[in-house]
Design a protein around this motif. Structure first.
Motif, PDB file in Angstrom:
ATOM      1  N   SER A  73       0.845  -1.193   0.000  1.00 24.40           N
ATOM      2  CA  SER A  73       0.000   0.000   0.000  1.00 24.40           C
ATOM      3  C   SER A  73       0.881   1.243   0.000  1.00 24.40           C
ATOM      4  CB  SER A  73      -0.934   0.003   1.212  1.00 24.40           C
ATOM      5  OG  SER A  73      -0.190  -0.096   2.399  1.00 24.40           O
ATOM      6  N   THR A  74       1.718   1.387  -1.005  1.00 24.71           N
ATOM      7  CA  THR A  74       2.648   2.514  -1.125  1.00 24.71           C
ATOM      8  C   THR A  74       2.417   3.213  -2.442  1.00 24.71           C
ATOM      9  OG1 THR A  74       4.360   1.219  -2.222  1.00 24.71           O
ATOM     10  CG2 THR A  74       4.387   1.220   0.174  1.00 24.71           C
ATOM     11  N   VAL A  75       3.134   4.286  -2.620  1.00 24.69           N
ATOM     12  CA  VAL A  75       3.005   5.057  -3.857  1.00 24.69           C
ATOM     13  C   VAL A  75       3.460   4.262  -5.064  1.00 24.69           C
ATOM     14  CG1 VAL A  75       3.201   7.271  -2.706  1.00 24.69           C
ATOM     15  CG2 VAL A  75       5.265   6.085  -3.430  1.00 24.69           C
ATOM     16  N   ASP A  76       4.201   3.194  -4.842  1.00 30.89           N
ATOM     17  CA  ASP A  76       4.690   2.403  -5.974  1.00 30.89           C
ATOM     18  C   ASP A  76       3.547   1.803  -6.787  1.00 30.89           C
ATOM     19  OD1 ASP A  76       7.266   2.924  -5.160  1.00 30.89           O
ATOM     20  OD2 ASP A  76       7.371   1.146  -3.878  1.00 30.89           O
ATOM     21  N   LEU A  77       2.387   1.607  -6.161  1.00 28.46           N
ATOM     22  CA  LEU A  77       1.248   1.005  -6.853  1.00 28.46           C
ATOM     23  C   LEU A  77       0.395   2.036  -7.569  1.00 28.46           C
ATOM     24  CD1 LEU A  77      -0.004  -1.684  -4.313  1.00 28.46           C
ATOM     25  CD2 LEU A  77       1.212  -2.048  -6.449  1.00 28.46           C
ATOM     26  N   LEU A  78       0.676   3.298  -7.367  1.00 25.93           N
ATOM     27  CA  LEU A  78      -0.150   4.347  -7.946  1.00 25.93           C
ATOM     28  C   LEU A  78       0.466   4.872  -9.236  1.00 25.93           C
ATOM     29  CD1 LEU A  78      -0.957   6.377  -4.708  1.00 25.93           C
ATOM     30  CD2 LEU A  78      -2.321   4.580  -5.765  1.00 25.93           C
ATOM     31  N   GLU A  79      -0.406   5.293 -10.141  1.00 24.38           N
ATOM     32  CA  GLU A  79       0.099   5.920 -11.364  1.00 24.38           C
ATOM     33  C   GLU A  79       0.765   7.249 -11.001  1.00 24.38           C
ATOM     34  OE1 GLU A  79      -4.500   6.302 -11.415  1.00 24.38           O
ATOM     35  OE2 GLU A  79      -2.986   4.894 -10.722  1.00 24.38           O
ATOM     36  N   ASP A  80       1.650   7.715 -11.851  1.00 21.06           N
ATOM     37  CA  ASP A  80       2.458   8.886 -11.540  1.00 21.06           C
ATOM     38  C   ASP A  80       1.616  10.107 -11.196  1.00 21.06           C
ATOM     39  OD1 ASP A  80       4.704   7.397 -11.977  1.00 21.06           O
ATOM     40  OD2 ASP A  80       4.991   8.067 -14.046  1.00 21.06           O
ATOM     41  N   SER A  81       0.460  10.250 -11.862  1.00 22.64           N
ATOM     42  CA  SER A  81      -0.364  11.431 -11.637  1.00 22.64           C
ATOM     43  C   SER A  81      -0.945  11.469 -10.231  1.00 22.64           C
ATOM     44  CB  SER A  81      -1.503  11.470 -12.666  1.00 22.64           C
ATOM     45  OG  SER A  81      -2.260  10.270 -12.612  1.00 22.64           O
ATOM     46  N   VAL A  82      -1.052  10.310  -9.589  1.00 23.50           N
ATOM     47  CA  VAL A  82      -1.618  10.250  -8.237  1.00 23.50           C
ATOM     48  C   VAL A  82      -0.529  10.205  -7.179  1.00 23.50           C
ATOM     49  CG1 VAL A  82      -3.311   9.059  -6.789  1.00 23.50           C
ATOM     50  CG2 VAL A  82      -3.469   8.875  -9.263  1.00 23.50           C
ATOM     51  N   SER A  83       0.625   9.698  -7.554  1.00 24.70           N
ATOM     52  CA  SER A  83       1.683   9.417  -6.593  1.00 24.70           C
ATOM     53  C   SER A  83       2.085  10.641  -5.773  1.00 24.70           C
ATOM     54  CB  SER A  83       2.897   8.845  -7.311  1.00 24.70           C
ATOM     55  OG  SER A  83       3.932   8.576  -6.403  1.00 24.70           O
ATOM     56  N   ALA A  84       2.300  11.765  -6.436  1.00 20.55           N
ATOM     57  CA  ALA A  84       2.737  12.974  -5.725  1.00 20.55           C
ATOM     58  C   ALA A  84       1.669  13.446  -4.752  1.00 20.55           C
ATOM     59  CB  ALA A  84       3.060  14.074  -6.736  1.00 20.55           C
ATOM     60  N   ALA A  85       0.406  13.418  -5.184  1.00 18.51           N
ATOM     61  CA  ALA A  85      -0.682  13.836  -4.299  1.00 18.51           C
ATOM     62  C   ALA A  85      -0.796  12.907  -3.103  1.00 18.51           C
ATOM     63  CB  ALA A  85      -1.998  13.868  -5.073  1.00 18.51           C
ATOM     64  N   TYR A  86      -0.550  11.617  -3.320  1.00 18.58           N
ATOM     65  CA  TYR A  86      -0.644  10.640  -2.228  1.00 18.58           C
ATOM     66  C   TYR A  86       0.442  10.894  -1.184  1.00 18.58           C
ATOM     67  CZ  TYR A  86      -1.039   6.079   0.071  1.00 18.58           C
ATOM     68  OH  TYR A  86      -1.203   5.068   0.990  1.00 18.58           O
ATOM     69  N   LYS A  87       1.641  11.252  -1.629  1.00 23.88           N
ATOM     70  CA  LYS A  87       2.723  11.548  -0.687  1.00 23.88           C
ATOM     71  C   LYS A  87       2.379  12.748   0.190  1.00 23.88           C
ATOM     72  CE  LYS A  87       6.565   9.686  -3.437  1.00 23.88           C
ATOM     73  NZ  LYS A  87       7.820  10.014  -4.155  1.00 23.88           N
ATOM     74  N   VAL A  88       1.794  13.767  -0.428  1.00 28.88           N
ATOM     75  CA  VAL A  88       1.383  14.947   0.346  1.00 28.88           C
ATOM     76  C   VAL A  88       0.294  14.564   1.342  1.00 28.88           C
ATOM     77  CG1 VAL A  88       0.296  17.218   0.213  1.00 28.88           C
ATOM     78  CG2 VAL A  88       2.017  16.540  -1.495  1.00 28.88           C
ATOM     79  N   PHE A  89      -0.635  13.749   0.886  1.00 28.34           N
ATOM     80  CA  PHE A  89      -1.729  13.300   1.751  1.00 28.34           C
ATOM     81  C   PHE A  89      -1.189  12.532   2.958  1.00 28.34           C
ATOM     82  CE2 PHE A  89      -4.463   9.576   2.690  1.00 28.34           C
ATOM     83  CZ  PHE A  89      -5.558  10.228   3.242  1.00 28.34           C
ATOM     84  N   LEU A  90      -0.225  11.652   2.748  1.00 31.43           N
ATOM     85  CA  LEU A  90       0.319  10.856   3.855  1.00 31.43           C
ATOM     86  C   LEU A  90       1.058  11.719   4.867  1.00 31.43           C
ATOM     87  CD1 LEU A  90       1.646   7.589   2.159  1.00 31.43           C
ATOM     88  CD2 LEU A  90      -0.436   7.918   3.497  1.00 31.43           C
ATOM     89  N   LYS A  91       1.674  12.811   4.413  1.00 28.85           N
ATOM     90  CA  LYS A  91       2.329  13.712   5.367  1.00 28.85           C
ATOM     91  C   LYS A  91       1.308  14.391   6.266  1.00 28.85           C
ATOM     92  CE  LYS A  91       6.519  14.682   2.689  1.00 28.85           C
ATOM     93  NZ  LYS A  91       7.333  15.727   1.998  1.00 28.85           N
ATOM     94  N   GLU A  92       0.126  14.684   5.702  1.00 28.67           N
ATOM     95  CA  GLU A  92      -0.932  15.319   6.481  1.00 28.67           C
ATOM     96  C   GLU A  92      -1.719  14.309   7.305  1.00 28.67           C
ATOM     97  OE1 GLU A  92      -3.263  17.289   3.570  1.00 28.67           O
ATOM     98  OE2 GLU A  92      -1.800  18.895   3.208  1.00 28.67           O
ATOM     99  N   HIS A  93      -1.792  13.078   6.810  1.00 27.99           N
ATOM    100  CA  HIS A  93      -2.590  12.041   7.480  1.00 27.99           C
ATOM    101  C   HIS A  93      -1.779  10.748   7.578  1.00 27.99           C
ATOM    102  CE1 HIS A  93      -6.232  14.530   7.139  1.00 27.99           C
ATOM    103  NE2 HIS A  93      -5.820  14.805   5.916  1.00 27.99           N
ATOM    104  N   PRO A  94      -0.708  10.750   8.362  1.00 23.34           N
ATOM    105  CA  PRO A  94       0.125   9.527   8.463  1.00 23.34           C
ATOM    106  C   PRO A  94      -0.638   8.344   9.046  1.00 23.34           C
ATOM    107  CG  PRO A  94       0.731  11.131  10.154  1.00 23.34           C
ATOM    108  CD  PRO A  94      -0.193  11.848   9.207  1.00 23.34           C
TER     109      PRO A  94
END
Length: 586
Positions: A89-110
């Motif tokens: 369940s990491t950014v590796d499974l997400l397409e590039d367009s979602v990956s950056a947004a997911y990283k920001v989301f995880l910083k706000e909601h670890p």
């Protein structure tokens, strides 16, 4: 609500006072092990073997790996080889367009990463969402069924022969045993103490109707309910009025739900007198299906202490919240299973105290509810089993085994849902609120529903709201976009949501500021006439999250909503909508 430190509903709790029917002892349901290890959050056997093999390394190799980890400057953790289940369940499974947004989301909601088991569930049981490209955000309308539940159930049906429970054949005995097992599982899931039973119905509406038509309303009785309730709760007032009872409403707040102090004042003012011939009923909506408000279940104890019979509409509450009937001993509670785990449709339940059930009076009888009927004549002897008196005709015996499996399935994931949905809902609300039109800089949406005040941080905590966003979309001028246009544009982008009043006129009127208009309605108006009088389509856009929702779903909704603020993209969608309505009066 359930203990916040609980690992989920205790499905091994035994009700020793209840004995299954004698004939069920002769038949034992053959259990299937078709639930995959991945579905239950465990690694497969092949994975376990490969993990063990990967640990057979040399000391030198281990030391080199430690050095590599120590020198790494990457933010992300180095993956295991092969990675454990949660690492997927990491950014590796997400397409590039979602990956950056997911990283920001995880910083706000670890804390979201603590719900990795639901990411595994999404891949194992809801992969059809990603294969089809559909973004499903209508869980309040109906949850999605997990694929493993369907495999388990169809496997059971393929291996067994089931018959009508009103017969005494081997096939019928098996059906009766499955029905009894389902009843006991429902009672255990909701932590019901001794004294409760389960009546299977077509849905939560059927369960609520059973109470309404059978409650002994009389002159002097009061039916108290909240304005922000489903039509099935409002509908009980018809039975009350027919028997001379008075209907008393608790007004909705501007964001839905009831104000506890107002509710207590109305309950106290209309409390039953010392007259058992005029009983009073209080119906509480556990969670609104439009305003996202959760009403405090403590109001049930308050009403009960003042002599009311109590009814809880838990259809919207049960899918994502732990409910304990031991902690909140309501007299009767209505649920729909398809809203909890997607399958089967057409089965709901009334979970009710046997002492209360014995006081309800059926206005008719049917097959399965009686022991002896005089025909012609007037003599009727009702069934000796209380629950059978209320199950008209043949119960849905082919699907009841799925109730047992579905509740056991859901119990594994329910503790994680509030935490996951809290993070996603906070992100969705914050992101939608920040959206602006490219031409005017004005907001694209207006959020009407209640937003959560609490920010959950740990598994097992319970949210103070549901996981719904009710909103309106606005043109750059501030005028409302038609809900039918929004629905069309969403469908074109493969987003499944819902628009309208959600069968909740009181909640919709409160959110839309139409309570005065609602009070001034003429007799027998149609929705078209009411909408014409208001000068617009009535209703809201509802986005509801649930069991299989992940970050990608929320991201796609936000991206689509943002496109409605782009003048060029919106014009294309508007032209397409007008083309689809060609020939209709706009």
């Amino acid at each position: 609500m359930g203990n916040s430190h609980s690992a989920g509903p205790d499905l091994h709790h035994h009700h020793h006072h209840r004995q299954p029917p004698h004939h069920s002892k002769a038949v034992v349901r053959k259990r299937s092990t078709a639930f995959s290890a991945l579905t239950l959050g465990c690694a497969s056997a092949d994975f376990a073997e490969s993990e063990c093999a990967s640990q057979d390394t040399t000391a030198a190799g281990t030391e080199r790996e430690r050095d590599r980890d120590r020198d790494s400057s990457r933010d992300e953790k180095v993956s295991f080889d092969p990675p454990p289940l949660y690492a997927y369940s990491t950014v590796d499974l997400l397409e590039d367009s979602v990956s950056a947004a997911y990283k920001v989301f995880l910083k706000e909601h670890p804390e979201y990463q603590l719900t990795w088991i639901l990411d595994a569930l999404r891949r194992s049981d809801f992969a059809r969402l990603d294969r089809s490209g559909e973004t499903y955000v209508d869980y309040m309308g109906g949850s999605l069924y997990p694929e493993s539940l369907i495999r388990v159930h169809t496997g059971f049906l393929n291996r067994n022969v089931l018959g009508n429970t009103h017969s005494v054949s081997n096939a019928s005995k098996l059906s009766a045993a499955c029905a009894e097992e389902a009843r006991q599982t429902v009672l255990s899931f909701f932590r019901a103490p001794p004294g409760y039973t389960v009546i299977f119905t077509a849905n939560a509406t059927g369960a609520l109707k059973l109470v309404g038509e059978s409650f002994p309303f009389a002159e002097g009785s009061k039916y108290v309910l909240g304005a922000d309730s489903h039509n099935s709760v409002h509908g009980i007032r018809q039975f009350a009025l027919q028997r001379g009872a008075e209907v008393c409403y608790i007004e909705s707040t501007d964001h839905g739900g009831v104000d506890p102090s107002d509710a207590k004042a109305i309950l106290k003012q209309n409390r039953p007198q010392n007259n058992c011939s005029a009983p009073c009923l209080f119906a509480l909506t556990g969670q609104s299906n439009i305003s996202n408000s959760k009403n405090p279940l403590s109001l049930i104890q308050y009403a009960s202490s003042h002599g009311y019979y109590t009814l809880l509409d838990a259809a919207a509450l049960a899918p994502t919240s732990i409910i304990s009937l031991t902690e909140t001993p309501v007299d009767a509670m209505a649920i729909s299973f398809y809203k909890m785990f997607g399958f089967p449709t057409g089965v709901g339940a009334l979970i009710v105290k046997e002492s209360v059930l014995s006081r309800l009076e059926r206005p008719w009888f049917a097959g399965g509810t009686v022991d002896v009927v005089q025909a012609p004549g007037t003599i009727v002897t009702m069934s000796a089993d209380l629950h059978e008196r209320f199950e008209d005709g043949t119960i849905n015996y082919l699907n009841l085994p799925a109730i047992t499996d579905g509740l056991r399935f859901l119990s594994a994931y329910l503790p994680f849902l509030p935490l996951r949905l809290s993070a996603l809902l906070h992100h969705l609300v914050e992101s939608l609120t920040q959206l602006r039109h490219d031409t005017s800089g004005t907001p694209i949406v207006q959020i009407l529903s209640r937003t959560p005040e609490r920010h959950l941080r740990a598994v097992g905590e319970q949210s103070d709201t549901g996981s719904i966003v009710a909103l309106l979309f606005l043109f750059p001028s501030g005028e409302l976009m038609p809900n039918t246009f929004i629905e069309h544009a969403a469908a074109a982008h493969q987003i499944s949501l819902r628009t309208g009043c959600m069968c909740n006129p009181g909640g919709a009127a409160a959110l839309l500021g139409l309570r005065d208009a609602m009070a001034a309605l003429p007799p027998a108006p149609t929705l078209k006439e009411f909408s014409r009088e208001m000068g617009r389509e009535l209703g809201v856009v509802r986005i509801s999250l649930g069991l299989a929702t992940d970050f990608r779903d929320v991201w796609r909704v936000i991206r689509w909503a943002s496109s409605l603020g782009n003048e060029r993209m919106r014009s294309v969608m508007w032209a397409d909508w007008l083309g689809s309505k060609r020939g209709e009066a706009l």
